[in-house]
Design a protein around this motif. Structure first.
Motif, short mmCIF file in Angstrom:
data_model
loop_
_atom_site.label_atom_id
_atom_site.label_comp_id
_atom_site.label_asym_id
_atom_site.label_seq_id
_atom_site.Cartn_x
_atom_site.Cartn_y
_atom_site.Cartn_z
N LEU A 70 7.87 -29.93 3.52
CA LEU A 70 8.09 -30.96 2.52
C LEU A 70 7.27 -30.68 1.26
CD1 LEU A 70 9.45 -33.66 1.82
CD2 LEU A 70 7.46 -34.79 2.81
N TYR A 71 6.04 -30.24 1.44
CA TYR A 71 5.15 -29.89 0.33
C TYR A 71 5.78 -28.79 -0.52
CZ TYR A 71 0.95 -27.82 -1.79
OH TYR A 71 0.03 -27.29 -2.64
N CYS A 72 6.29 -27.77 0.13
CA CYS A 72 6.90 -26.65 -0.60
C CYS A 72 8.22 -27.04 -1.23
CB CYS A 72 7.10 -25.46 0.33
SG CYS A 72 5.57 -24.77 0.89
N THR A 73 8.97 -27.90 -0.57
CA THR A 73 10.24 -28.34 -1.12
C THR A 73 10.03 -29.14 -2.41
OG1 THR A 73 11.17 -28.43 1.09
CG2 THR A 73 12.33 -29.65 -0.61
N LEU A 74 8.95 -29.89 -2.47
CA LEU A 74 8.68 -30.68 -3.67
C LEU A 74 8.00 -29.85 -4.77
CD1 LEU A 74 7.49 -34.00 -2.03
CD2 LEU A 74 9.72 -33.48 -3.02
N LEU A 75 7.08 -28.97 -4.40
CA LEU A 75 6.34 -28.22 -5.41
C LEU A 75 7.01 -26.93 -5.85
CD1 LEU A 75 2.58 -28.64 -4.48
CD2 LEU A 75 3.86 -29.67 -6.33
N GLY A 76 7.92 -26.39 -5.05
CA GLY A 76 8.59 -25.15 -5.42
C GLY A 76 9.35 -25.25 -6.72
N PRO A 77 10.22 -26.25 -6.89
CA PRO A 77 10.92 -26.38 -8.18
C PRO A 77 9.97 -26.68 -9.35
CG PRO A 77 12.07 -27.60 -6.48
CD PRO A 77 10.78 -27.16 -5.89
N ALA A 78 8.89 -27.42 -9.07
CA ALA A 78 7.94 -27.70 -10.15
C ALA A 78 7.25 -26.42 -10.62
CB ALA A 78 6.90 -28.72 -9.68
N PHE A 79 6.84 -25.58 -9.69
CA PHE A 79 6.19 -24.31 -10.08
C PHE A 79 7.17 -23.38 -10.77
CE2 PHE A 79 2.61 -24.46 -6.69
CZ PHE A 79 1.95 -25.41 -7.46
N HIS A 80 8.43 -23.39 -10.32
CA HIS A 80 9.44 -22.57 -10.98
C HIS A 80 9.67 -23.05 -12.41
CE1 HIS A 80 13.53 -21.13 -11.91
NE2 HIS A 80 13.12 -20.04 -11.26
N HIS A 81 9.70 -24.35 -12.60
CA HIS A 81 9.87 -24.89 -13.95
C HIS A 81 8.67 -24.53 -14.85
CE1 HIS A 81 11.04 -27.62 -17.15
NE2 HIS A 81 9.80 -28.10 -17.13
N LEU A 82 7.46 -24.63 -14.31
CA LEU A 82 6.28 -24.27 -15.10
C LEU A 82 6.31 -22.80 -15.48
CD1 LEU A 82 3.41 -26.17 -13.28
CD2 LEU A 82 4.31 -26.61 -15.55
N TRP A 83 6.80 -21.98 -14.60
CA TRP A 83 6.79 -20.54 -14.87
C TRP A 83 7.89 -20.14 -15.85
CZ3 TRP A 83 9.40 -16.66 -11.17
CH2 TRP A 83 9.23 -15.37 -11.62
N ILE A 84 9.12 -20.59 -15.61
CA ILE A 84 10.27 -20.13 -16.40
C ILE A 84 10.44 -20.92 -17.70
CG2 ILE A 84 12.77 -19.83 -16.39
CD1 ILE A 84 11.30 -17.81 -14.64
N TYR A 85 10.45 -22.23 -17.61
CA TYR A 85 10.84 -23.05 -18.76
C TYR A 85 9.66 -23.51 -19.61
CZ TYR A 85 15.23 -22.99 -16.29
OH TYR A 85 16.36 -22.58 -15.65
N ALA A 86 8.60 -24.00 -18.99
CA ALA A 86 7.48 -24.54 -19.76
C ALA A 86 6.58 -23.43 -20.30
CB ALA A 86 6.68 -25.51 -18.91
N GLY A 87 6.53 -22.31 -19.61
CA GLY A 87 5.69 -21.20 -20.05
C GLY A 87 4.21 -21.44 -19.84
N SER A 88 3.85 -22.47 -19.10
CA SER A 88 2.43 -22.76 -18.87
C SER A 88 1.92 -22.18 -17.57
CB SER A 88 2.20 -24.27 -18.89
OG SER A 88 2.94 -24.88 -17.86
N GLY A 89 2.78 -21.62 -16.77
CA GLY A 89 2.36 -21.00 -15.52
C GLY A 89 2.80 -19.54 -15.52
N ASN A 90 2.43 -18.86 -14.47
CA ASN A 90 2.88 -17.47 -14.35
C ASN A 90 3.53 -17.26 -12.99
OD1 ASN A 90 0.72 -17.34 -12.61
ND2 ASN A 90 -0.60 -16.20 -14.00
N ALA A 91 3.90 -16.05 -12.71
CA ALA A 91 4.62 -15.74 -11.47
C ALA A 91 3.75 -15.98 -10.25
CB ALA A 91 5.10 -14.30 -11.49
N ASN A 92 2.45 -15.98 -10.40
CA ASN A 92 1.58 -16.21 -9.25
C ASN A 92 1.73 -17.61 -8.67
OD1 ASN A 92 0.56 -13.63 -9.41
ND2 ASN A 92 -1.08 -14.23 -10.80
N PHE A 93 2.06 -18.59 -9.51
CA PHE A 93 2.28 -19.95 -9.00
C PHE A 93 3.47 -19.95 -8.03
CE2 PHE A 93 0.50 -22.47 -12.87
CZ PHE A 93 -0.74 -21.92 -12.62
N PHE A 94 4.55 -19.38 -8.47
CA PHE A 94 5.76 -19.36 -7.64
C PHE A 94 5.57 -18.47 -6.42
CE2 PHE A 94 10.30 -18.44 -6.77
CZ PHE A 94 10.70 -19.74 -6.59
N TYR A 95 4.85 -17.38 -6.56
CA TYR A 95 4.57 -16.50 -5.43
C TYR A 95 3.72 -17.23 -4.39
CZ TYR A 95 2.77 -12.56 -2.76
OH TYR A 95 2.42 -11.71 -1.76
N ALA A 96 2.74 -17.99 -4.83
CA ALA A 96 1.87 -18.72 -3.90
C ALA A 96 2.65 -19.76 -3.11
CB ALA A 96 0.73 -19.37 -4.65
N ILE A 97 3.58 -20.45 -3.78
CA ILE A 97 4.35 -21.47 -3.06
C ILE A 97 5.32 -20.83 -2.08
CG2 ILE A 97 6.29 -21.90 -4.60
CD1 ILE A 97 4.13 -24.58 -2.99
#
Length: 136
Positions: A70-97
């Motif tokens: 459940l944790y990954c289901t909720l945070l996975g799309p958020a990390f993907h959005h931060l990485w791809i669209y917002a530009g405030s995260g990097n690929a390591n966020f999505f890799y970690a999730i």
């Protein structure tokens, strides 16, 4: 995958459906990229092992596994959005999730394997039903 399929087929030769479902889980865990279709197919095929899910004592780690999923289901799309669209995260966020997602699936896979083996053991030895098993 061959190194997992042979032991599953040998150990679970009396339960071929359990071997197939558990092998689907192994394939799903070791995929390089998380895939909702394969995870959904495996998680829905766990219903085929309903006889091992009937007794709640056969599953030891169901809450941590479901909480992590459940944790990954909720945070996975958020990390993907931060990485791809917002530009405030990097690929390591999505890799970690995705690592946490695979860990949760691995916990569920080992818990299901334990439940299948325990159900088989209890059907062969009805006098040990509900008792704790210790390896000597």
């Amino acid at each position: 995958m061959l190194s997992y399929s042979i032991p599953f087929c040998l150990r679970l030769r009396n339960q071929p459906l359990a071997a197939v479902v558990l092998m689907m889980g192994v394939i799903n865990v070791f995929q390089p990229y998380a895939n909702a279709g394969d995870a959904g197919a495996w998680l829905s095929s766990l219903c085929l092992l309903g006889h091992s899910f009937e007794v709640s004592s056969l599953h030891r780690y169901s809450f941590p596994a479901l909480a992590a999923l459940l944790y990954c289901t909720l945070l996975g799309p958020a990390f993907h959005h931060l990485w791809i669209y917002a530009g405030s995260g990097n690929a390591n966020f999505f890799y970690a999730i995705t690592l946490v997602w695979n860990l949760a699936q691995l916990i569920l896979l080992t818990d299901t394997l334990y439940a299948v083996l325990r159900d088989e053991w209890e059907s062969e030895r009805p006098e040990g039903k509900g008792r704790e098993v210790r390896q000597i």
